[in-house]
Enzyme design. Structure first.
Site, mmCIF file in Angstrom:
data_model
loop_
_atom_site.group_PDB
_atom_site.id
_atom_site.type_symbol
_atom_site.label_atom_id
_atom_site.label_comp_id
_atom_site.label_asym_id
_atom_site.label_seq_id
_atom_site.Cartn_x
_atom_site.Cartn_y
_atom_site.Cartn_z
ATOM 1 N N GLU A 179 0.849 -1.186 0.000
ATOM 2 C CA GLU A 179 0.000 0.000 0.000
ATOM 3 C C GLU A 179 0.887 1.238 0.000
ATOM 4 O O GLU A 179 1.852 1.332 0.736
ATOM 5 C CB GLU A 179 -0.930 -0.001 1.210
ATOM 6 C CG GLU A 179 -1.942 -1.136 1.156
ATOM 7 C CD GLU A 179 -2.992 -1.034 2.242
ATOM 8 O OE1 GLU A 179 -3.504 0.085 2.462
ATOM 9 O OE2 GLU A 179 -3.303 -2.052 2.854
ATOM 10 N N ASN B 145 5.024 -13.088 3.426
ATOM 11 C CA ASN B 145 4.535 -12.164 4.439
ATOM 12 C C ASN B 145 4.958 -12.589 5.840
ATOM 13 O O ASN B 145 5.268 -11.743 6.688
ATOM 14 C CB ASN B 145 3.015 -12.048 4.356
ATOM 15 C CG ASN B 145 2.581 -11.113 3.242
ATOM 16 O OD1 ASN B 145 3.398 -10.430 2.634
ATOM 17 N ND2 ASN B 145 1.288 -11.078 2.959
ATOM 18 N N PHE C 289 13.055 -3.705 6.044
ATOM 19 C CA PHE C 289 12.217 -4.203 7.145
ATOM 20 C C PHE C 289 12.997 -4.325 8.455
ATOM 21 O O PHE C 289 12.594 -5.061 9.351
ATOM 22 C CB PHE C 289 11.544 -5.531 6.782
ATOM 23 C CG PHE C 289 10.440 -5.371 5.780
ATOM 24 C CD1 PHE C 289 9.127 -5.207 6.171
ATOM 25 C CD2 PHE C 289 10.725 -5.342 4.421
ATOM 26 C CE1 PHE C 289 8.115 -5.029 5.250
ATOM 27 C CE2 PHE C 289 9.720 -5.164 3.479
ATOM 28 C CZ PHE C 289 8.415 -5.004 3.897
ATOM 29 N N GLY D 128 9.514 -0.040 15.141
ATOM 30 C CA GLY D 128 8.270 0.709 15.120
ATOM 31 C C GLY D 128 7.338 0.211 16.201
ATOM 32 O O GLY D 128 7.720 -0.615 17.044
ATOM 33 N N GLY E 13 1.118 -3.681 11.132
ATOM 34 C CA GLY E 13 -0.334 -3.669 10.992
ATOM 35 C C GLY E 13 -0.694 -3.842 9.536
ATOM 36 O O GLY E 13 0.075 -4.394 8.746
ATOM 37 N N CYS F 73 -2.319 -7.265 5.584
ATOM 38 C CA CYS F 73 -1.625 -8.503 5.205
ATOM 39 C C CYS F 73 -0.953 -9.218 6.372
ATOM 40 O O CYS F 73 -1.319 -10.339 6.714
ATOM 41 C CB CYS F 73 -0.590 -8.197 4.126
ATOM 42 S SG CYS F 73 -1.307 -7.660 2.562
ATOM 43 N N LYS G 52 -3.151 -10.634 9.382
ATOM 44 C CA LYS G 52 -4.091 -11.660 8.919
ATOM 45 C C LYS G 52 -3.368 -12.902 8.407
ATOM 46 O O LYS G 52 -3.734 -14.036 8.734
ATOM 47 C CB LYS G 52 -4.969 -11.072 7.820
ATOM 48 C CG LYS G 52 -5.894 -12.071 7.112
ATOM 49 C CD LYS G 52 -6.818 -11.381 6.136
ATOM 50 C CE LYS G 52 -6.094 -10.840 4.930
ATOM 51 N NZ LYS G 52 -5.625 -11.924 4.015
#
Length: 437
Positions: A156, A212, A253, A257, A261, A264, A267
């Site tokens: 996103e 993921n 990555f 933080g 959230g 992806c 879930k």
């Protein structure tokens, strides 16, 4: 090629638009009449940089259109992509809810005419494509089609670039005819030498979850390192650089933080755990990542509380950023949804700003939240300001100017956007994330 996309959510709308940009004829279908009417009027129901312009361009060129009528969209399609939502926690058990996907399969089955490739684009557990195939064959025994899996890897805020210039395209397929159709659809990517991974359907389904899960593990790992850095007086930013320069690890990555959230990682990690449990195996590293992520959000609440002297009761907290990441209005599983209610429950007053996410946040956060139009207003009479989402417009704050607007000059930088010494030089108490100095 003639392509039909079923579902005009994030994945469906971006995929359909980008396929039309490739030069294909695309019809996007959704049962939500209001959403289709909105799209037909040129309005985009989600925020994604560049998407509105690309939709308008391809609608004007006649390559992209929207409808609620499957009978108009499916019969002429060379490929039908299923891009409906698969939300988590069906019955609260963590399984992906596939009811929308299965209903879409039943609905499209009766309209299949001629050979068609039916493609799962949605993120689904291993074995889902087989169930979709079974449903279609039961609804239309004479249908000529092949099943395929083509998982999406869209970030996103960068989805168009991710689609048009991806790291790879994964295609799970069983027949040469279906392979040929999908290769033709992705021809523009062959021309720029994008790796196309052709594999079995089950492997393609699992690749999405494995990717993921691995990234979620990496985020949880650096968040654990941040806690260790605070305990021993080390700096997690330097630590991340020191390990990220190792080519076997990589720097992406490795940014501490308040927890991951979005639509992806939360879930998909939970759905993967349910899948492995069903098959009698384990995924302990993924399980630990999920636990660490939950603990990280709780740790952020404590960090804010400690910065305020041990209690947030009666204190005003300014918050910069609500969406789970910059360049999106997506509030799904955003850390703000866990952290801010916990502070409100203990008597804090919260005034917040987000460039895109406030409308969605207002639907999900307690009614006592206050939203401001100008990010500088979060400093007004605040006892502390928390940087929760690292939007670009929050990266050049004039701390000297803002100090006079606050009751207490406390800045809590959960994304480590600022150098501690610069904020402290402006007269603030600075609290970073994993910066133990």
């Amino acid at each position: 090629m003639n392509i039909t996309i079923i579902g005009t959510g994030y994945v469906g709308l971006v995929s359909g638009t980008c396929f039309s940009e490739f030069g294909h004829e695309v019809v996007c279908v959704d049962h939500d009449e209001a959403k289709i009417a909105t799209l037909c009027q040129g309005q985009i129901p989600i925020y994604e940089p560049g998407l509105a312009a690309l939709v308008a361009k391809n609608v004007a060129a006649g390559r992209l259109r929207f409808t609620t009528d499957l009978s108009q969209a499916v019969p002429k399609a060379d490929a039908v992509f299923l891009a409906v939502g698969t939300p988590s926690s069906r019955r609260g058990d963590g399984y992906a809810d596939l009811s929308y996907l299965y209903e879409a399969a039943r609905s499209l089955a009766v309209h299949l005419a001629g050979y068609t490739v039916v493609v799962d684009k949605s993120t689904v557990p291993v074995g889902t494509a087989r169930q979709v195939e079974r449903i279609i064959r039961e609804a239309n025994p004479g249908a000529s089609f092949d099943m395929a899996s083509n998982p999406e890897f869209l970030r996103e805020g960068a989805a168009i670039n991710d689609f048009m210039r991806p790291d790879r395209v994964v295609v799970g397929v069983e027949s040469e005819q279906a392979t040929s159709v999908l290769r033709e659809i992705y021809t523009p990517l062959y021309l720029i030498e994008t790796p196309i991974v052709i594999t079995s359907i089950e492997t393609a389904e699992l690749i999405k979850y494995a990717a993921n899960a691995f990234l979620a593990v990496k985020i949880s790992f650096i968040n654990e390192m941040a806690a260790i850095c605070e305990a021993v007086g080390a700096d997690t930013i330097a630590l991340a650089k020191g390990i990220g320069l190792d080519g076997r690890i990589g720097k992406k990555f490795l940014h501490p933080g308040p927890g991951y959230g979005g639509s992806c990682f939360p879930k998909d990690t939970v759905a993967l755990l349910r899948t492995v449990q069903e098959h009698g195996v384990s995924a302990r590293i993924v399980e630990a990542a999920v636990e660490v992520n939950a603990a990280q959000k709780a740790r952020m609440v404590k960090k804010i509380r400690d910065a305020l002297g041990g209690s947030e009761s009666g204190k005003t907290i300014g918050v910069l950023g609500l969406a789970f990441k910059p360049e999106t209005d997506d509030m799904r599983e955003a850390p703000a949804l866990t952290i801010l209610p916990a502070l409100l429950e203990r008597g804090a007053k919260i005034q917040a700003h987000d460039p895109q996410g406030m409308h969605e946040a207002a639907k999900l956060l307690p009614a006592s939240m206050v939203y401001v139009d100008d990010p500088l207003e979060v400093f007004d009479n605040a006892d502390a300001v928390v940087l929760l989402t690292e939007w670009n417009q929050y990266r050049a704050l004039d701390f000297s100017k803002m100090k006079g607007r606050m009751r207490q000059p406390i800045f809590i930088d959960l994304r480590n956007v600022y150098e501690p010494h610069k904020v402290r030089a402006a007269g603030y108490a600075y609290h970073g994330n994993g910066r133990g100095y």
